[in-house]
Design a protein around this motif. Structure first.
Motif, short mmCIF file in Angstrom:
data_model
loop_
_atom_site.label_atom_id
_atom_site.label_comp_id
_atom_site.label_asym_id
_atom_site.label_seq_id
_atom_site.Cartn_x
_atom_site.Cartn_y
_atom_site.Cartn_z
N THR A 17 0.81 -1.22 0.00
CA THR A 17 0.00 0.00 0.00
C THR A 17 0.85 1.27 0.00
O THR A 17 0.31 2.38 -0.03
N TRP A 18 2.16 1.13 0.06
CA TRP A 18 3.05 2.28 0.06
C TRP A 18 3.51 2.62 -1.35
O TRP A 18 3.40 1.81 -2.28
N HIS A 19 4.05 3.84 -1.49
CA HIS A 19 4.60 4.28 -2.76
C HIS A 19 5.86 5.09 -2.50
O HIS A 19 6.07 5.62 -1.41
N GLU A 20 6.70 5.21 -3.54
CA GLU A 20 7.86 6.08 -3.44
C GLU A 20 7.45 7.49 -3.82
O GLU A 20 6.63 7.69 -4.72
N PHE A 21 8.01 8.48 -3.11
CA PHE A 21 7.72 9.87 -3.39
C PHE A 21 9.02 10.65 -3.52
O PHE A 21 10.06 10.25 -3.01
N GLU A 22 8.92 11.79 -4.21
CA GLU A 22 10.11 12.60 -4.43
C GLU A 22 10.62 13.18 -3.12
O GLU A 22 9.86 13.64 -2.28
N LEU A 29 12.17 8.30 -0.38
CA LEU A 29 11.07 8.45 0.57
C LEU A 29 9.92 7.52 0.20
O LEU A 29 9.51 7.46 -0.96
N PHE A 30 9.37 6.82 1.21
CA PHE A 30 8.25 5.91 1.01
C PHE A 30 7.21 6.12 2.11
O PHE A 30 7.57 6.31 3.28
N TYR A 31 5.93 6.05 1.73
CA TYR A 31 4.86 6.04 2.74
C TYR A 31 3.55 5.65 2.08
O TYR A 31 3.44 5.55 0.86
N ASN A 32 2.55 5.43 2.91
CA ASN A 32 1.20 5.09 2.45
C ASN A 32 0.42 6.39 2.29
O ASN A 32 0.11 7.04 3.28
N PRO A 33 0.08 6.79 1.07
CA PRO A 33 -0.61 8.07 0.88
C PRO A 33 -2.08 8.04 1.30
O PRO A 33 -2.68 9.10 1.51
N ASP A 34 -2.66 6.86 1.41
CA ASP A 34 -4.08 6.75 1.74
C ASP A 34 -4.32 6.67 3.25
O ASP A 34 -5.34 7.16 3.74
N GLU A 35 -3.40 6.04 3.95
CA GLU A 35 -3.51 5.94 5.41
C GLU A 35 -2.12 6.10 6.00
O GLU A 35 -1.40 5.14 6.20
N TRP A 36 -1.75 7.35 6.25
CA TRP A 36 -0.38 7.66 6.64
C TRP A 36 -0.04 7.09 8.01
O TRP A 36 -0.73 7.33 8.99
N THR A 37 1.03 6.30 8.04
CA THR A 37 1.50 5.73 9.30
C THR A 37 2.93 6.15 9.59
O THR A 37 3.48 5.79 10.63
N GLY A 38 3.55 6.88 8.66
CA GLY A 38 4.90 7.35 8.88
C GLY A 38 5.66 7.50 7.57
O GLY A 38 5.30 6.89 6.55
N ASN A 39 6.69 8.33 7.58
CA ASN A 39 7.57 8.52 6.43
C ASN A 39 8.85 7.73 6.64
O ASN A 39 9.56 7.96 7.62
N PHE A 40 9.14 6.83 5.70
CA PHE A 40 10.39 6.07 5.75
C PHE A 40 11.34 6.64 4.73
O PHE A 40 11.02 6.75 3.55
N ARG A 41 12.54 7.01 5.19
CA ARG A 41 13.57 7.53 4.29
C ARG A 41 14.81 6.66 4.41
O ARG A 41 15.14 6.18 5.49
N VAL A 111 7.05 9.17 12.68
CA VAL A 111 5.69 8.75 13.00
C VAL A 111 5.10 9.70 14.03
O VAL A 111 5.83 10.45 14.69
N PRO A 112 3.77 9.69 14.19
CA PRO A 112 3.19 10.45 15.31
C PRO A 112 3.78 9.93 16.62
O PRO A 112 4.08 8.74 16.74
#
Length: 278
Positions: A17-22, A29-41, A111-112
């Motif tokens: 459910t995650w995607h790579e982002f710029e 950078l990777f995260y789930n854009p629909d249900e954000w649980t954190g940014n992984f870099r 993450v929060p």
């Protein structure tokens, strides 16, 4: 989902459910854009020293009093965490410095405050260094940010060129094939102008994606070659639209876009029938 870094330094697996982002030039950078649980870099660094990875771990443990040595899967990591506030909301960034041989990695997961870091740990567990000189099998992965940028640039050039020369709008639909064909057949572009022909191929690929459900952009990693391509319905049907147009131009052969479109559509329908019969 599998990710292979540009240049093939490393690979990792992230949730479906995650995607790579710029992000910045040196990090991914990777995260789930629909249900954000954190940014992984993740950032990767290479050095001539064979023990560079271990050096970076040792340095982090020495210089960062809050860090401690932990093991995530097979990876020894210098781990630390820091909490901060942004726009009235508290967050925690978990940081892992690790490495192997002459490559060092810095991974972070923001993450929060109080959020779980397990998703990041699972990604780190999947991390693999791809050694130089080793012949890896050809792989198809979700399209990377780098290739997305290239596709967008090529498409913009082709669509702008068609609009300028034909004084017609370009909507990335099947109707645009005729206009693009006229530009390609106009004699304005010589066979050796590879970039122009590849750009037309990318624009053709964009039309295929828009007109055929199940057709999507992917990144192909084949040895030193890394390029955007099309894959239909996660099947073995893979098309390199840039090469399709360029190869015909290079050999001074006609490239009938409408015929190619119909051929690819027939192949896609056959693949779909085969998948539905299983």
């Amino acid at each position: 989902m599998k990710y292979i870094s540009p240049g093939g330094w490393f690979s990792l697996e992230y949730p479906i459910t995650w995607h790579e982002f710029e992000d910045t030039e040196e990090s991914f950078l990777f995260y789930n854009p629909d249900e954000w649980t954190g940014n992984f870099r993740i950032s990767a660094y290479k050095d001539e020293a064979d023990d560079y990875g271990q050096q970076c771990i040792d340095y982090e443990l020495k210089e960062n009093p809050s860090s401690s040595l932990v093991k995530v899967g097979t990876w020894e990591c210098a781990y630390s965490a820091e909490t901060f506030q942004e726009e009235g909301i508290w967050y925690t960034t978990h940081i892992w410095v690790t490495g192997k041989g002459n490559i060092s990695f810095e991974c972070s997961f923001t993450v929060p405050k109080g959020g779980c870091k397990q998703e990041a740990e699972e990604i780190i567990k999947s991390l693999q260094v791809r050694k130089e000189g080793v012949v890896h099998p050809k792989e198809i992965i979700p399209i990377r940010v780098m290739e997305i940028g290239g596709v967008n640039t090529s498409f913009e050039w082709a669509s702008t060129t068609v609009k300028k020369l034909m004084t017609k709008d370009f909507t990335s639909s099947e109707e645009d094939l005729e206009s693009m064909q006229q530009v390609m057949d106009s004699g304005r572009f010589q066979p050796q102008q590879r970039m122009a022909w590849e750009n037309f191929g990318i624009a053709f690929g964009t039309i295929l994606v828009n007109e055929m459900d199940g057709m999507e952009w992917v990144t192909v990693v084949d040895g030193q070659n890394e390029y955007p391509a099309l894959q239909f319905a996660h099947s073995d049907m893979v098309i390199d639209p840039a090469a399709l147009v360029w190869e015909k131009a290079r050999k001074k052969l006609p490239c009938d876009l409408k015929s190619e479109f119909r051929r690819i559509k027939r192949e896609a329908e056959a693949v779909l029938d085969d998948l539905n019969s299983k």
